[in-house]
Design an enzyme around this catalytic site. Structure first.
Site, PDB file in Angstrom:
ATOM      1  N   GLU A 181       0.800  -1.224   0.000  1.00 35.70           N
ATOM      2  CA  GLU A 181       0.000   0.000   0.000  1.00 35.70           C
ATOM      3  C   GLU A 181       0.841   1.287   0.000  1.00 35.70           C
ATOM      4  O   GLU A 181       0.733   2.132   0.906  1.00 35.70           O
ATOM      5  CB  GLU A 181      -0.934   0.008   1.200  1.00 35.70           C
ATOM      6  CG  GLU A 181      -1.870  -1.163   1.214  1.00 35.70           C
ATOM      7  CD  GLU A 181      -2.974  -0.990   2.230  1.00 35.70           C
ATOM      8  OE1 GLU A 181      -2.963  -0.024   2.987  1.00 35.70           O
ATOM      9  OE2 GLU A 181      -3.878  -1.842   2.256  1.00 35.70           O
ATOM     10  N   GLU A 363      -5.477  -8.511   0.825  1.00 32.56           N
ATOM     11  CA  GLU A 363      -6.097  -8.134   2.102  1.00 32.56           C
ATOM     12  C   GLU A 363      -7.575  -7.823   1.895  1.00 32.56           C
ATOM     13  O   GLU A 363      -7.921  -7.104   0.963  1.00 32.56           O
ATOM     14  CB  GLU A 363      -5.484  -6.869   2.710  1.00 32.56           C
ATOM     15  CG  GLU A 363      -4.229  -7.041   3.468  1.00 32.56           C
ATOM     16  CD  GLU A 363      -3.742  -5.736   4.061  1.00 32.56           C
ATOM     17  OE1 GLU A 363      -4.572  -4.902   4.494  1.00 32.56           O
ATOM     18  OE2 GLU A 363      -2.514  -5.534   4.069  1.00 32.56           O
TER      19      GLU A 363
HETATM   20  C1  GCO Z   1      -3.810  -1.496   5.615  1.00 31.85           C
HETATM   21  C2  GCO Z   1      -2.723  -2.330   6.074  1.00 31.85           C
HETATM   22  C3  GCO Z   1      -3.021  -3.215   7.252  1.00 31.85           C
HETATM   23  C4  GCO Z   1      -4.183  -2.778   8.138  1.00 31.85           C
HETATM   24  C5  GCO Z   1      -5.499  -3.352   7.646  1.00 31.85           C
HETATM   25  C6  GCO Z   1      -6.660  -2.847   8.483  1.00 31.85           C
HETATM   26  O1  GCO Z   1      -4.451  -1.847   4.634  1.00 31.85           O
HETATM   27  O2  GCO Z   1      -3.991  -0.447   6.240  1.00 31.85           O
HETATM   28  O3  GCO Z   1      -2.193  -3.134   5.039  1.00 31.85           O
HETATM   29  O4  GCO Z   1      -1.807  -3.114   7.948  1.00 31.85           O
HETATM   30  O5  GCO Z   1      -3.978  -3.214   9.448  1.00 31.85           O
HETATM   31  O6  GCO Z   1      -5.728  -2.955   6.340  1.00 31.85           O
HETATM   32  O7  GCO Z   1      -6.651  -1.454   8.448  1.00 31.85           O
END
Ligand code: GCO
Length: 460
Positions: A181, A363
């Protein structure tokens, strides 16, 4: 086509069935180093920018830090056993750069490398494929003090980090992602002040964007050189950037958010160009030949997705937009994030059209402020409903031709949720932070059953 979600382009999609997914569809779980490892001052680990940021008063809910987190550094064998019980085929985790290079560069920390050696061997023994992300936000503090991502040299330091990881793990690990990200950690760190280094500076922000892109391309070349059979990608948070209002100014603001959130990294990395609306802002940092160094062939696109993001017009904003919350009537998760599986399906279809690469959802999950019963059990039905709806949306995208090849739940464990500390829980396994006991939630059982059902159909 931009990722701005336009309701009229969402025709009634067919209801897909499980058998639309590829037989070799990858089912996984995701975590990250700073959020679960703990052992922050153990085993020779150096400091990261998050170790210092957590100690700045007011930055993290309840003053929480990643010092202990889920103590995964000591408890990884039990966590791998949990994954095996779930029946997952893959585990996505990140390498703590300061754990293997305490000063960010120079002398490696053998104890840190040995931790990842043991973790990889434990995963392989359990029949779980390791997916390694080289950077999930925990930049070594020593490199931040040398300018961090605003310094072009950081791209070379990252390539050296990639070389160390590839040389030590590349005989057993084939799946690598460069960054997690990048749009999030650069926007939140160099514009919004929500993440370290918590500056709001146009020159540093745009230089950081460019140097992270450069680092990505350099690391891809290193991984190709060092890892036989490497399968490489990058992980982007992709979410429709929507106008919270209906004025032309609001829609223009959403298009600018779309550029910074969805395209400032994916476009140069996979298309070789910056979005027109921000290209001139990158010119100070971008040198001749840089876009060719960034645009290196990758094998897949990792997409993290939770919910749409919103913008509103703000004439005072240097970015061309102001961050906005979702509309008041939006359907929300227990921590207030909008629930919109149609948006997820459209993102997958848009990304497939735009970048033409196999996609892995690296994710997706739901946060909650949930309580356990006396035995530690959590009947997290809202999370099951969320996961079910989003996996259904993934199947609909596949039914419409999106080449989606895997899904990783965020997250295996409740963990350190950045600014929210431990107040938000995203795990399908509950962690009692006082005892470090792990208790699979109802969603873990549901996910295990979902994986088993797919596998049964795939092998029927
Ligand atoms: C993000 C990160 C994760 C977060 C998850 C929940 O997308 O911010 O990759 O580390 O913990 O997404 O916010």
């Amino acid at each position: 086509m931009t990722l701005v979600n336009d309701p009229k382009i969402s025709p009634p999609y067919p209801t897909a069935t499980l058998d639309r997914m590829r037989p070799d569809f990858v089912w996984g779980v995701s975590t990250s180093s700073y959020q679960i490892e703990g052992a922050a001052q153990e085993g020779g680990r150096g400091q990261s920018i998050w170790d210092l940021f957590c100690r700045q008063p007011g930055r993290i809910a309840n003053g929480d830090t990643g010092d202990v987190a889920c103590d995964h550094y000591h408890r990884y064998r039990g966590d791998v056993a949990l994954m095996r019980e779930l029946g997952v085929g893959a585990y996505r985790f990140s390498i703590s750069w300061p754990r293997i290079l305490p000063a960010g560069k120079g002398k490696p920390n053998e104890a840190g490398i040995e931790f990842y050696d043991r973790l990889v061997d434990s995963l392989l023994s359990a029949g779980i494929e390791p997916w390694v992300c080289l950077y999930h936000w925990d930049l070594p503090q020593a490199l931040q003090e040398a300018g961090g991502w605003a310094n072009r040299d950081c791209a070379g330091w990252f390539a050296d980090h990639a070389r160390l990881v590839a040389s030590r793990l590349g005989d057993r690990v084939k799946r690598f992602a460069t960054f997690n990200e990048p749009s999030v950690f650069t926007l939140f760190g160099y514009a919004f002040g929500w993440h370290p280094p918590a500056v709001d500076d146009a020159a540093s922000h745009h230089a950081a964007i460019h140097h992270v892109n450069l680092a990505h391309g350099m690391a891809i070349d290193v991984l190709r050189d060092y890892v036989i059979g490497a399968s490489l990608g990058a992980i982007h948070n992709m979410q429709p950037a929507r106008p919270v209002g209906s004025t032309p100014e609001d829609r223009a603001a959403a298009r600018m958010l779309d550029c910074y959130w969805n395209r400032a990294f994916a476009d140069p990395q996979m298309l070789g160009v910056y979005p027109d609306a921000i290209a001139s802002r990158m010119s100070a940092a971008c040198r001749d030949g840089d876009l060719e160094r960034i645009h290196r062939p990758v094998d897949w696109l990792g997409i993290n997705h939770y919910s749409p993001v919103y913008a509103r017009a703000d004439s005072a904003s240097r970015l061309g937009f102001a961050w906005s919350d979702a509309p008041a009537d939006a359907k929300r998760s227990p921590i207030g994030w909008q629930i919109d599986p149609d948006a997820f399906r459209n993102v997958l279809l848009d990304a497939c059209d735009r970048y033409g690469l196999p996609i892995y959802v690296t994710e997706n999950g739901a946060g909650a402020v949930e309580l356990a019963d006396a035995s530690g059990a959590v009947d997290d039905r809202e999370r099951i409903d969320y996961l079910s709806a989003y996996i259904q949306a993934l199947e609909e995208a596949v039914a419409f031709g999106a080449d989606v090849r895997g899904y990783f739940v965020w997250s295996l464990l409740d963990n350190f949720e950045w600014g929210a500390g431990y107040s938000n829980r995203f795990g399908i396994v509950r962690v009692d932070y006082a005892t470090q006991a792990r208790t699979p939630k109802a969603s873990a059982r549901w996910y295990a059953a979902r994986i088993a059902a797919h596998r049964a159909k795939a092998t029927a």
